[in-house]
Design a protein around this motif. Sequence first.
Motif, PDB file in Angstrom:
ATOM      1  N   LEU A   1       0.835  -1.207   0.000  1.00 43.23           N
ATOM      2  CA  LEU A   1       0.000   0.000   0.000  1.00 43.23           C
ATOM      3  C   LEU A   1       0.867   1.253   0.000  1.00 43.23           C
ATOM      4  CD1 LEU A   1      -2.881   1.132   0.173  1.00 43.23           C
ATOM      5  CD2 LEU A   1      -2.698   0.982   2.668  1.00 43.23           C
ATOM      6  N   THR A   2       1.926   1.243   0.812  1.00 37.58           N
ATOM      7  CA  THR A   2       2.833   2.389   0.895  1.00 37.58           C
ATOM      8  C   THR A   2       3.525   2.638  -0.440  1.00 37.58           C
ATOM      9  OG1 THR A   2       3.223   1.960   3.242  1.00 37.58           O
ATOM     10  CG2 THR A   2       4.835   3.324   2.100  1.00 37.58           C
ATOM     11  N   ILE A   3       3.992   1.564  -1.068  1.00 38.61           N
ATOM     12  CA  ILE A   3       4.695   1.703  -2.352  1.00 38.61           C
ATOM     13  C   ILE A   3       3.761   2.247  -3.423  1.00 38.61           C
ATOM     14  CG2 ILE A   3       5.787   0.411  -4.224  1.00 38.61           C
ATOM     15  CD1 ILE A   3       6.913  -1.490  -2.104  1.00 38.61           C
ATOM     16  N   ILE A   4       2.563   1.684  -3.508  1.00 34.84           N
ATOM     17  CA  ILE A   4       1.630   2.105  -4.561  1.00 34.84           C
ATOM     18  C   ILE A   4       1.270   3.577  -4.419  1.00 34.84           C
ATOM     19  CG2 ILE A   4      -0.725   1.808  -5.419  1.00 34.84           C
ATOM     20  CD1 ILE A   4      -0.420  -1.195  -4.757  1.00 34.84           C
ATOM     21  N   VAL A   5       0.938   3.996  -3.200  1.00 34.50           N
ATOM     22  CA  VAL A   5       0.595   5.405  -2.983  1.00 34.50           C
ATOM     23  C   VAL A   5       1.784   6.307  -3.305  1.00 34.50           C
ATOM     24  CG1 VAL A   5      -0.015   7.116  -1.233  1.00 34.50           C
ATOM     25  CG2 VAL A   5      -1.209   4.928  -1.301  1.00 34.50           C
ATOM     26  N   GLY A   6       2.995   5.863  -2.942  1.00 38.99           N
ATOM     27  CA  GLY A   6       4.184   6.665  -3.209  1.00 38.99           C
ATOM     28  C   GLY A   6       4.514   6.776  -4.686  1.00 38.99           C
ATOM     29  N   GLN A   7       4.114   5.786  -5.493  1.00 39.30           N
ATOM     30  CA  GLN A   7       4.429   5.795  -6.923  1.00 39.30           C
ATOM     31  C   GLN A   7       3.351   6.438  -7.783  1.00 39.30           C
ATOM     32  OE1 GLN A   7       7.422   4.633  -8.435  1.00 39.30           O
ATOM     33  NE2 GLN A   7       8.005   4.729  -6.278  1.00 39.30           N
ATOM     34  N   LEU A   8       2.173   6.669  -7.237  1.00 40.91           N
ATOM     35  CA  LEU A   8       1.085   7.245  -8.037  1.00 40.91           C
ATOM     36  C   LEU A   8       1.434   8.613  -8.638  1.00 40.91           C
ATOM     37  CD1 LEU A   8      -2.110   6.220  -6.018  1.00 40.91           C
ATOM     38  CD2 LEU A   8      -1.355   5.360  -8.253  1.00 40.91           C
ATOM     39  N   PRO A   9       2.062   9.524  -7.890  1.00 36.70           N
ATOM     40  CA  PRO A   9       2.431  10.799  -8.525  1.00 36.70           C
ATOM     41  C   PRO A   9       3.374  10.604  -9.711  1.00 36.70           C
ATOM     42  CG  PRO A   9       2.533  10.993  -6.135  1.00 36.70           C
ATOM     43  CD  PRO A   9       2.358   9.544  -6.434  1.00 36.70           C
ATOM     44  N   LYS A  10       4.375   9.733  -9.566  1.00 39.73           N
ATOM     45  CA  LYS A  10       5.307   9.489 -10.674  1.00 39.73           C
ATOM     46  C   LYS A  10       4.572   8.904 -11.870  1.00 39.73           C
ATOM     47  CE  LYS A  10       9.337   7.719  -9.840  1.00 39.73           C
ATOM     48  NZ  LYS A  10      10.411   6.761  -9.521  1.00 39.73           N
ATOM     49  N   LEU A  11       3.608   8.032 -11.600  1.00 40.83           N
ATOM     50  CA  LEU A  11       2.842   7.418 -12.688  1.00 40.83           C
ATOM     51  C   LEU A  11       2.117   8.471 -13.510  1.00 40.83           C
ATOM     52  CD1 LEU A  11       1.958   4.446 -13.627  1.00 40.83           C
ATOM     53  CD2 LEU A  11      -0.167   4.945 -12.417  1.00 40.83           C
ATOM     54  N   LEU A  12       1.694   9.544 -12.844  1.00 37.78           N
ATOM     55  CA  LEU A  12       0.911  10.584 -13.513  1.00 37.78           C
ATOM     56  C   LEU A  12       1.734  11.824 -13.859  1.00 37.78           C
ATOM     57  CD1 LEU A  12      -2.422  10.357 -11.505  1.00 37.78           C
ATOM     58  CD2 LEU A  12      -1.699   9.075 -13.519  1.00 37.78           C
ATOM     59  N   GLY A  13       3.049  11.741 -13.657  1.00 38.69           N
ATOM     60  CA  GLY A  13       3.919  12.805 -14.159  1.00 38.69           C
ATOM     61  C   GLY A  13       4.125  13.990 -13.260  1.00 38.69           C
ATOM     62  N   PHE A  14       3.969  13.845 -11.948  1.00 29.55           N
ATOM     63  CA  PHE A  14       4.309  14.946 -11.039  1.00 29.55           C
ATOM     64  C   PHE A  14       4.922  14.376  -9.777  1.00 29.55           C
ATOM     65  CE2 PHE A  14       0.108  13.702  -9.673  1.00 29.55           C
ATOM     66  CZ  PHE A  14       0.010  14.019  -8.331  1.00 29.55           C
ATOM     67  N   SER A  15       5.356  15.233  -8.902  1.00 28.45           N
ATOM     68  CA  SER A  15       5.994  14.789  -7.668  1.00 28.45           C
ATOM     69  C   SER A  15       5.363  15.487  -6.486  1.00 28.45           C
ATOM     70  CB  SER A  15       7.506  15.077  -7.696  1.00 28.45           C
ATOM     71  OG  SER A  15       7.737  16.469  -7.824  1.00 28.45           O
ATOM     72  N   VAL A  16       5.535  14.883  -5.300  1.00 27.96           N
ATOM     73  CA  VAL A  16       5.003  15.474  -4.073  1.00 27.96           C
ATOM     74  C   VAL A  16       6.113  15.546  -3.044  1.00 27.96           C
ATOM     75  CG1 VAL A  16       2.673  14.624  -4.504  1.00 27.96           C
ATOM     76  CG2 VAL A  16       4.255  13.229  -3.174  1.00 27.96           C
ATOM     77  N   ASP A  17       6.022  16.517  -2.173  1.00 27.39           N
ATOM     78  CA  ASP A  17       6.986  16.669  -1.094  1.00 27.39           C
ATOM     79  C   ASP A  17       6.322  16.231   0.200  1.00 27.39           C
ATOM     80  OD1 ASP A  17       9.108  17.274   0.488  1.00 27.39           O
ATOM     81  OD2 ASP A  17       8.838  19.455   0.418  1.00 27.39           O
ATOM     82  N   ALA A  18       6.312  14.927   0.426  1.00 31.78           N
ATOM     83  CA  ALA A  18       5.645  14.388   1.615  1.00 31.78           C
ATOM     84  C   ALA A  18       6.324  13.086   2.004  1.00 31.78           C
ATOM     85  CB  ALA A  18       4.158  14.151   1.341  1.00 31.78           C
TER      86      ALA A  18
END
Length: 581
Positions: free
Chosen positions: A156-173
């Motif tokens: 669950l942690t990995i999937i949530v962490g990779q979702l921004p990369k999958l959609l072409g943006f990044s998050v600072d969290a």
Amino acid sequence: MSRSAVVVAPQRWRAYVPGLAVVTSYQRSWLPKDVVAGLVLSALLVPQGMAYADLAGLPAVTGLYTSILCLLAYAVFGPSRVLVLGPDSSLGPMIAATILPLMVAGGDPVRAVALASLLAVLVGVIMVAAGLAKFGFVADLLSKPTQIGYMNGLALTIIVGQLPKLLGFSVDADGLVAEARAFVSGLAQDEANTTAAVVGVASLAGILLLNRLLPKLPSVLIVVVLAAVAVNALDLQEHGVDTVGVIPQGFPPFTVPAVTWGDLPPLLLGALAIAVVALADTMSTASAFAARRGEQVRGNQEMVGIGAANIAAGFFQGFPVSTSGSRTAVAEQAGSRSQVTGVVGAGVITLVLVFATGAMEFVPQPTLGAIVIVAALSLADVAGTRRLWRQRRMEFTLSVIALLGVALLGVLPGILIAVGLSILNVFRRTWWPHHTELGRVDGVAGLHDTERYPDAEMLPGLVVYRFDAPLIFANARMFGEAMRGIAQQHQDLRWIVIAAEPITDVDTTASDMLHELDLWLNQRGVSLVFAEMKDPVRDKIEQYELTDTIDPAHFFPTLDAALAEYLRQTGAVWPGKGAGS
């Protein structure tokens, strides 16, 4: 020096260096199969290596360095002919959680590589030392329910962490909840890049569909190649699609990781956690494949093999590795016969680094995110969780707590929680074991639990009591209170017979309790009697000098023998039977 000594020395070396045995016993007929399996395996190793390096917060090329060295080292020191080691999705978040707190904001990639490399060396040293000390049992610190929960939380942690990369943006969290909020916020603020999202979602769908419809094809390699071709041909970088970029050419140089002394304590803590997870994963994978091949698992040598692989990777700018069940299955299905398969795979990756790094430049980051998400989905065990719910609710609860520990507190605290829960669960079963009185049931041989058979018959003046655990400090008071409660409940009681077969140990605390209990029972005219006690436990009873108070004649080899003696001494009869029965 005697001839026998000369012969024994090479045999010892072969025990610690299984690769020597492979060389001397290798069959020519294996070579074509090993080469083909190595080529097939490399199609998976290259894209996954880059993706898992990115998951660990490291440059993509370090995943290739890691793959080469760990495969070569395990081929020499690993005992299994079929296991495949390499970067692993379950270790990526643990590596990142260990090294990121030691980095300053926007930290230097060179320092990140140095920290990860030393982390690999520490993992390797721990594993080799533990293997030589025969500490293979450490793998048992993660019970199956807590391992399922930990892996579900990790997925669950990995999937949530990779979702921004999958959609072409990044998050600072950092952390599951914060990353989920940042992802939703990013979507709401229209931060996703449409072109990158199309590439990422198409890559994810492509891998999943190929795995389902054409499982024998190298789905990951096919999708990576197609995505890279599309990026290059359609100039998608100009539309905001991030790529791996230029990869350094050539074989990785030998490098001693340069870190500060202050980095060692957190790195050592992370290394211990990674070692436990890697060992548990390796033992479960090795056991599964060994059972299919009719082989035995050499747990301690597996630790040495994994340790050597990590040390080798660490000195060539790599990061910690573990066994991969999916890659091992691919190698086996492709016909692998020995670790020559891994050597071939390492050779192919080396050729890629020397001659074909330009081909990696256009691999899109959203595709790497898709690869990681697919790997994370394979970590989750929904079926196993459902089975725990159906079969044992307590272990289901432990699994959920382990999941929440990873999801809410982080990867490293999560593994500590998982190990702690496993240990506490064992202690709970010893602290509060099943215990019951036994009686005779019409039509059923032997004596049985009176809770399950309320109508079971009991001899007048006698109680048979079973305690299903070793008798130690944690449960001694409970046992003593149960005995006193029985004595006070049954007014005409003469014997309490302990069905002692499940009692595998008696420690000094329990010994003192038994001494005091026997004196207390004797004052009330009640004898404490043991039946079916194991010889090693009886030896401890003698060593504790308990037979000074407990009558040595009150130890019987079987329950039938104890009951027969009671009937002989008292003339008691079973309820409903005549005196002559």
